[in-house]
Design an enzyme around this catalytic site. Structure first.
Site, PDB file in Angstrom:
ATOM      1  N   GLY A  12       0.637   4.706   3.742  1.00  0.00           N
ATOM      2  CA  GLY A  12      -0.027   5.190   2.532  1.00  0.00           C
ATOM      3  C   GLY A  12      -1.368   5.814   2.831  1.00  0.00           C
ATOM      4  N   ALA A  13      -1.406   6.671   3.870  1.00  0.00           N
ATOM      5  CA  ALA A  13      -2.690   7.123   4.411  1.00  0.00           C
ATOM      6  C   ALA A  13      -3.119   8.506   3.940  1.00  0.00           C
ATOM      7  CB  ALA A  13      -2.637   7.122   5.938  1.00  0.00           C
ATOM      8  N   ASN A  90      -1.271  -0.378   4.263  1.00  0.00           N
ATOM      9  CA  ASN A  90      -2.077   0.026   3.120  1.00  0.00           C
ATOM     10  C   ASN A  90      -1.244   0.500   1.934  1.00  0.00           C
ATOM     11  OD1 ASN A  90      -4.689   1.117   1.819  1.00  0.00           O
ATOM     12  ND2 ASN A  90      -3.459   2.977   2.046  1.00  0.00           N
ATOM     13  N   SER A 142      -6.132  -7.340  -1.932  1.00  0.00           N
ATOM     14  CA  SER A 142      -6.991  -6.973  -3.064  1.00  0.00           C
ATOM     15  C   SER A 142      -7.706  -8.201  -3.594  1.00  0.00           C
ATOM     16  CB  SER A 142      -6.140  -6.354  -4.184  1.00  0.00           C
ATOM     17  OG  SER A 142      -6.893  -6.218  -5.379  1.00  0.00           O
ATOM     18  N   TYR A 155       1.071  -7.287  -9.453  1.00  0.00           N
ATOM     19  CA  TYR A 155       0.171  -6.822  -8.392  1.00  0.00           C
ATOM     20  C   TYR A 155      -0.552  -7.999  -7.745  1.00  0.00           C
ATOM     21  CZ  TYR A 155      -3.314  -3.818  -6.120  1.00  0.00           C
ATOM     22  OH  TYR A 155      -4.113  -3.172  -5.194  1.00  0.00           O
ATOM     23  N   ALA A 157       0.458 -11.089  -7.552  1.00  0.00           N
ATOM     24  CA  ALA A 157       1.420 -11.841  -6.744  1.00  0.00           C
ATOM     25  C   ALA A 157       1.666 -11.149  -5.409  1.00  0.00           C
ATOM     26  CB  ALA A 157       2.728 -12.002  -7.509  1.00  0.00           C
ATOM     27  N   ILE A 188     -13.504  -0.089  -5.910  1.00  0.00           N
ATOM     28  CA  ILE A 188     -13.865   0.945  -4.951  1.00  0.00           C
ATOM     29  C   ILE A 188     -13.775   2.310  -5.620  1.00  0.00           C
ATOM     30  CG2 ILE A 188     -13.377   1.935  -2.686  1.00  0.00           C
ATOM     31  CD1 ILE A 188     -14.214  -1.014  -2.595  1.00  0.00           C
TER      32      ILE A 188
END
Length: 247
Positions: A12-13, A90, A142, A155, A157, A188
């Site tokens: 996921g970059a 990621n 996260s 999310y 979990a 962020i």
């Protein structure tokens, strides 16, 4: 930062935090493999940006949640470079809604995309890195996985599971000198948050000890530290990058 390995795969970059991790690690001398699932033009633009800045980059297209595709990608990297030194898991998605309205499919979809993909990557990296008895993996979890959040049961979990999974992999990888750690970003400043109104941003910031959103660079540098030789005695840990929102 000092690195003993020579390359890194970041899932996921192509954008957001993942793209910043790629740029940061490339500047530190690693060859970065930029994973994307769609929109090759964005991944290619990032590759060109890195190369124009003097770094070394390559792109690899696969869906991190699909086992066969992930395995094929790692095999390709090893075939090209002779090894996989580092991995950053990621890739991830969100599908937010209150739990009362969340269908089972909404829950499992996010769990599969976020947690199962990180499991596949961690498992395959452990196999490959074991041959050289060297390597490090950082899983991007996260703050929501630590403190929960209304409307994000799925999310939370997935990210909480990622933290626990990282610790389990750390115990298994230690005998092979392979380290596993997690980073838990807070709020962020990325494309996902830039469209929020200033009022909403200010309200969120009031609960952050440092009174501001973090920068993608600050997450990327935390990741770089955990991968580097400077963290050679750190494994199974969770590095919070949240400005003091959750301690």
């Amino acid at each position: 930062m000092n690195f003993s390995g020579k390359n890194v795969l970041i899932t996921g970059a192509s954008r957001g935090i993942g793209a910043q991790i790629a740029k940061t690690l490339a500047k530190m001398g690693l060859k970065v493999w930029i994973n994307y699932r769609s929109k090759p033009e964005i991944a290619d633009a990032l590759k060109n940006e890195i190369q124009n800045d003097g770094g070394v980059a390559a792109v690899v297209c696969f869906d991190a949640s699909k086992e066969e595709e992930f395995i094929e990608a790692i095999n390709l990297i090893v075939e090209c470079d002779g090894e996989l030194s580092y991995l950053v898991n990621n890739a991830g998605i969100t599908n937010d809604k209150l739990a009362l309205r969340m269908k089972t499919g909404d829950f499992t979809e996010v769990l599969h995309a976020n947690l199962t993909s990180a499991f596949i990557g961690s498992r395959e990296a452990l196999k490959v890195m074991s041959k050289k008895r060297f390597g490090a993996v950082v899983n991007i979890a996260s703050i929501v996985g630590e403190m929960g959040n209304a409307g994000q049961a799925n999310y939370a979990a997935s990210k909480g599971g990622m933290i626990a999974m990282s610790k389990s992999f750390a115990k298994e990888g230690a005998a092979r000198n392979i380290r596993f750690n997690a980073v838990t970003p807070g709020f962020i400043a990325t494309d996902m948050t830039k469209d929020l109104s200033q009022e909403i941003k200010d309200n969120y910031s009031q609960n952050i000890a440092l009174k501001r959103f973090g920068e993608a660079r600050e997450v990327a540098e935390a990741v770089a530290f955990l991968l580097s030789d400077h963290a050679s005695y750190i494994t199974g840990e969770v590095l919070k990058v949240n400005g003091g929102l959750y301690m």
